[in-house]
Design a protein around this motif. Structure first.
Motif, mmCIF file in Angstrom:
data_model
loop_
_atom_site.group_PDB
_atom_site.id
_atom_site.type_symbol
_atom_site.label_atom_id
_atom_site.label_comp_id
_atom_site.label_asym_id
_atom_site.label_seq_id
_atom_site.Cartn_x
_atom_site.Cartn_y
_atom_site.Cartn_z
ATOM 1 N N PRO A 12 0.829 -1.200 0.000
ATOM 2 C CA PRO A 12 0.000 0.000 0.000
ATOM 3 C C PRO A 12 0.858 1.242 0.000
ATOM 4 O O PRO A 12 2.016 1.210 0.406
ATOM 5 C CB PRO A 12 -0.792 -0.121 1.311
ATOM 6 C CG PRO A 12 0.052 -0.984 2.170
ATOM 7 C CD PRO A 12 0.743 -1.936 1.251
ATOM 8 N N PRO A 13 0.328 2.369 -0.468
ATOM 9 C CA PRO A 13 1.086 3.613 -0.437
ATOM 10 C C PRO A 13 1.338 4.057 0.983
ATOM 11 O O PRO A 13 0.725 3.588 1.927
ATOM 12 C CB PRO A 13 0.160 4.599 -1.180
ATOM 13 C CG PRO A 13 -1.206 4.020 -1.021
ATOM 14 C CD PRO A 13 -1.020 2.529 -1.022
ATOM 15 N N SER A 14 2.277 4.989 1.131
ATOM 16 C CA SER A 14 2.665 5.429 2.470
ATOM 17 C C SER A 14 1.534 6.109 3.207
ATOM 18 O O SER A 14 1.488 6.113 4.416
ATOM 19 C CB SER A 14 3.863 6.381 2.377
ATOM 20 O OG SER A 14 3.517 7.518 1.607
ATOM 21 N N GLY A 15 0.627 6.740 2.488
ATOM 22 C CA GLY A 15 -0.586 7.241 3.124
ATOM 23 C C GLY A 15 -0.563 8.698 3.488
ATOM 24 O O GLY A 15 -1.584 9.351 3.470
ATOM 25 N N ALA A 16 0.555 9.260 3.861
ATOM 26 C CA ALA A 16 0.571 10.654 4.271
ATOM 27 C C ALA A 16 1.995 11.144 4.321
ATOM 28 O O ALA A 16 2.942 10.372 4.360
ATOM 29 C CB ALA A 16 -0.093 10.821 5.632
ATOM 30 N N GLY A 17 2.134 12.461 4.310
ATOM 31 C CA GLY A 17 3.457 13.042 4.414
ATOM 32 C C GLY A 17 4.042 12.839 5.791
ATOM 33 O O GLY A 17 3.372 12.478 6.743
ATOM 34 N N SER A 18 5.347 13.099 5.894
ATOM 35 C CA SER A 18 6.054 12.830 7.141
ATOM 36 C C SER A 18 5.567 13.706 8.282
ATOM 37 O O SER A 18 5.771 13.379 9.440
ATOM 38 C CB SER A 18 7.558 13.044 6.927
ATOM 39 O OG SER A 18 7.799 14.380 6.497
ATOM 40 N N ALA A 168 12.521 6.571 13.713
ATOM 41 C CA ALA A 168 11.907 7.583 12.850
ATOM 42 C C ALA A 168 10.477 7.210 12.471
ATOM 43 O O ALA A 168 9.640 8.090 12.239
ATOM 44 C CB ALA A 168 12.745 7.768 11.586
ATOM 45 N N VAL A 169 10.175 5.907 12.410
ATOM 46 C CA VAL A 169 8.825 5.488 12.012
ATOM 47 C C VAL A 169 7.798 5.837 13.089
ATOM 48 O O VAL A 169 6.817 6.540 12.812
ATOM 49 C CB VAL A 169 8.803 3.986 11.670
ATOM 50 C CG1 VAL A 169 7.369 3.516 11.429
ATOM 51 C CG2 VAL A 169 9.660 3.712 10.444
ATOM 52 N N PRO A 170 7.965 5.382 14.347
ATOM 53 C CA PRO A 170 6.981 5.808 15.356
ATOM 54 C C PRO A 170 7.011 7.307 15.607
ATOM 55 O O PRO A 170 5.981 7.892 15.963
ATOM 56 C CB PRO A 170 7.381 5.017 16.608
ATOM 57 C CG PRO A 170 8.801 4.624 16.394
ATOM 58 C CD PRO A 170 8.938 4.422 14.914
ATOM 59 N N ALA A 171 8.169 7.950 15.418
ATOM 60 C CA ALA A 171 8.212 9.404 15.575
ATOM 61 C C ALA A 171 7.271 10.071 14.582
ATOM 62 O O ALA A 171 6.532 11.001 14.929
ATOM 63 C CB ALA A 171 9.640 9.912 15.384
ATOM 64 N N GLY A 172 7.274 9.593 13.330
ATOM 65 C CA GLY A 172 6.369 10.152 12.336
ATOM 66 C C GLY A 172 4.915 9.875 12.653
ATOM 67 O O GLY A 172 4.051 10.739 12.482
ATOM 68 N N VAL A 178 12.555 12.954 15.715
ATOM 69 C CA VAL A 178 13.229 11.680 15.960
ATOM 70 C C VAL A 178 14.045 11.731 17.244
ATOM 71 O O VAL A 178 14.117 10.747 17.992
ATOM 72 C CB VAL A 178 14.124 11.314 14.758
ATOM 73 C CG1 VAL A 178 14.873 10.009 15.017
ATOM 74 C CG2 VAL A 178 13.289 11.188 13.491
ATOM 75 N N GLY A 179 14.649 12.872 17.533
ATOM 76 C CA GLY A 179 15.441 12.986 18.757
ATOM 77 C C GLY A 179 14.613 12.756 20.007
ATOM 78 O O GLY A 179 15.034 12.045 20.928
ATOM 79 N N SER A 180 13.424 13.343 20.051
ATOM 80 C CA SER A 180 12.549 13.152 21.217
ATOM 81 C C SER A 180 12.103 11.703 21.335
ATOM 82 O O SER A 180 12.048 11.139 22.435
ATOM 83 C CB SER A 180 11.327 14.065 21.109
ATOM 84 O OG SER A 180 11.698 15.422 21.123
ATOM 85 N N ALA A 181 11.779 11.089 20.190
ATOM 86 C CA ALA A 181 11.342 9.694 20.219
ATOM 87 C C ALA A 181 12.465 8.777 20.682
ATOM 88 O O ALA A 181 12.249 7.865 21.491
ATOM 89 C CB ALA A 181 10.856 9.280 18.832
#
Length: 510
Positions: A12-18, A168-172, A178-181
């Motif tokens: 499936p497509p990514s679905g949304a921007g970062s 980076a994935v759960p951060a998005g 990404v630093g906070s995550a």
């Protein structure tokens, strides 16, 4: 010449921007037009459809149209609840659990199995139906600890440890940097471990088990050897033996532990299906997954207020919620928007290929779930009494004590309709009528008086509740919810709300 059926994408497509978190995308489900809600549903499904569909095929022991139906139903349930105000953080594990429970529900309904014989696979629907519980007893402490985490912490652990994805994935998905995550990830692991230790202590069957609580945790955390008397105790105590095993998995195989605790059935096959695990090394997740960054140090507990403090992550996520996401208008609009969610869900059936080889999954061993320990602080069986909320109102019944009567918060009067017992198996029983219990699942979030039901029956979890140490009453059918008043005034109806830890969701005996 164009073909009438162009090739379907393999993924499936990514679905949304970062920059668009799941919570941001869920906003129009609550307060947008039908068209906006439909677009949001499509984007969320594009992100999460493939893993949910693959797990549906695992639960059914075969891919095909039935897996599409199960996945679509799970999305309809979960997105419908987002429309009613539930936060969208940690959406992936909730969708997977909805898939599992849908298969279990359908396989246990003879009318459905008669028209969908594919549910009779021994390693699929039929196996789930005959298993005592979807999550085995030796993972119940981890299940309890995971669901006690904040939603952002759940998302971080699930996507890095189970899905084997980089931070980076759960951060998005959470809408944070990404630093906070990354900073919050170690703290989330530590919080999960502390919750596991706390669950072992709170559910301990006796004083001796509570005594050995820290004698289990500290040596395992440091990689040392258990004391001889602790080892002797483990030989005869399944509760402590299971706790020791789960504590050992926190450092060695956290991904496996989380998958087995949250999903139970088919957990290992789901782990093997994750692209991040096929590309990376160890299957355990904690020591070699794509998101772990190598083996973690033991015993590295952070100070409160340190760089990994989860409150910062929670604050960052809350700050990115779209305006009005929790407004009363959003909650009222959500019911009407559910039809748009269903439409988008149905359109997704058949949108992507089945995937997988159709081989049967290996069922996780399961044993019966133990009854909740007898709690303190609420009226026990045989000694009915009132239940008060934080405002001092008593739980009452509107009108006569009969099935279907609304539960309300009234001025305390000592009447029979204000007397309740919390039984050892989680039943909240009314003393005003024979066989009447509090039912939180019969009327779309409004709590009613209903007929009591056996623990193993179809309605068993609808009338049972877990009591937390803080005094919250969590419906067994969904422990992310809690009983709370629907308003501030006397006479407000009792409803289920998303659990938020506030005083308004706590109960005490008068």
């Amino acid at each position: 010449m164009l073909t009438p059926h162009p090739p379907r994408p393999s993924r499936p497509p990514s679905g949304a921007g970062s920059g668009e978190s799941d919570e941001f995308l869920a906003g129009p489900l609550r307060a947008g037009s039908d068209a906006e809600a439909s677009r949001s549903a499509a984007l969320l499904m594009a992100r999460h459809w493939q893993p949910a569909h693959e797990y549906a095929a695992i639960c059914l022991a075969a891919p095909g149209p039935l897996a599409h139906m199960v996945t679509a139903t799970a999305f309809h349930q979960v997105l419908g609840r987002l429309a009613l105000g539930e936060p969208a953080d940690a959406l992936r594990p909730r969708l997977l659990v909805a898939v599992r429970d849908t298969v279990l529900n359908w396989a246990a309904t003879d009318r459905i199995t008669a028209v969908l014989p594919q549910l009779a696979q021994p390693a699929g629907g039929r196996g789930m139906r005959t298993a005592p519980a979807p999550v085995p007893q030796n993972r119940l402490l981890s299940e309890r600890s995971f669901h006690a985490l904040s939603r952002p912490e759940q998302a971080l652990l699930w996507h890095t440890e189970v899905e084997a994805e980089p931070p980076a994935v759960p951060a998005g998905l959470l809408g944070v940097d990404v630093g906070s995550a990354t900073a919050a990830l170690d703290q989330a692991r530590e919080t999960f471990r502390e919750g596991l230790v706390r669950a072992h202590r709170e559910l301990a069957p006796g004083k001796e088990c509570r005594y050995y609580n820290r004698l289990l945790d500290v040596p395992i955390r440091r990689g040392g050897t258990l004391l001889p008397d602790v080892q002797d105790h483990l030989a005869g105590c399944a509760h402590c033996r299971h706790a020791a095993e789960q504590l050992g998995h926190v450092d060695a195989a956290l991904g496996v532990l989380l998958a087995e605790a949250v999903l139970g059935w088919g957990a290992r096959r789901y782990l093997d299906s994750r692209p991040g695990r096929r590309q990376g090394p160890a299957r355990g997740g904690s020591t070699g997954s794509a998101g772990s960054g190598g083996r973690r140090r033991r015993g590295g507990r952070r100070r409160a207020g340190g760089p990994g403090r989860p409150a910062r992550l929670v604050t960052a996520v809350s700050a990115r919620r779209p305006p009005g996401a929790w407004s009363s208008r959003a909650l009222l609009t959500g019911v009407g928007v559910a039809s748009a969610v269903l439409l988008a869900t149905v359109l997704a059936v058949g949108a992507w290929p089945d995937g997988g080889d159709g081989t049967e999954p290996v069922a996780t061993d399961a044993v019966p779930r133990p009854a909740s320990p007898s709690p303190t602080g609420l009226p026990a069986a045989g000694r009915p009494g009132p239940l008060r909320d934080a405002a001092g109102r008593c739980l009452d019944v509107k009108g006569g004590p009969e099935a279907g009567a609304s539960a309300v918060l009234a001025a305390c009067s000592g009447s029979a309709t204000q007397r309740w017992t919390y039984e050892t198996d989680g039943l909240l029983r009314s003393a005003a009528g024979t066989g009447l219990c509090l039912d939180s699942h019969a009327d779309a979030g409004v709590v009613l008086l209903g007929r009591c039901a056996g623990a193993g029956s179809e309605r068993g979890d609808d009338v049972r509740y877990d009591l937390t140490p803080q005094g919250e009453l969590l419906p067994r059918w969904d422990r992310t919810l809690a009983l709370a008043a629907g308003g501030d005034r006397t006479g407000a109806v009792l409803v289920v709300k998303v659990r938020d830890g506030s005083a308004a969701q706590r109960w005490t005996a008068a």
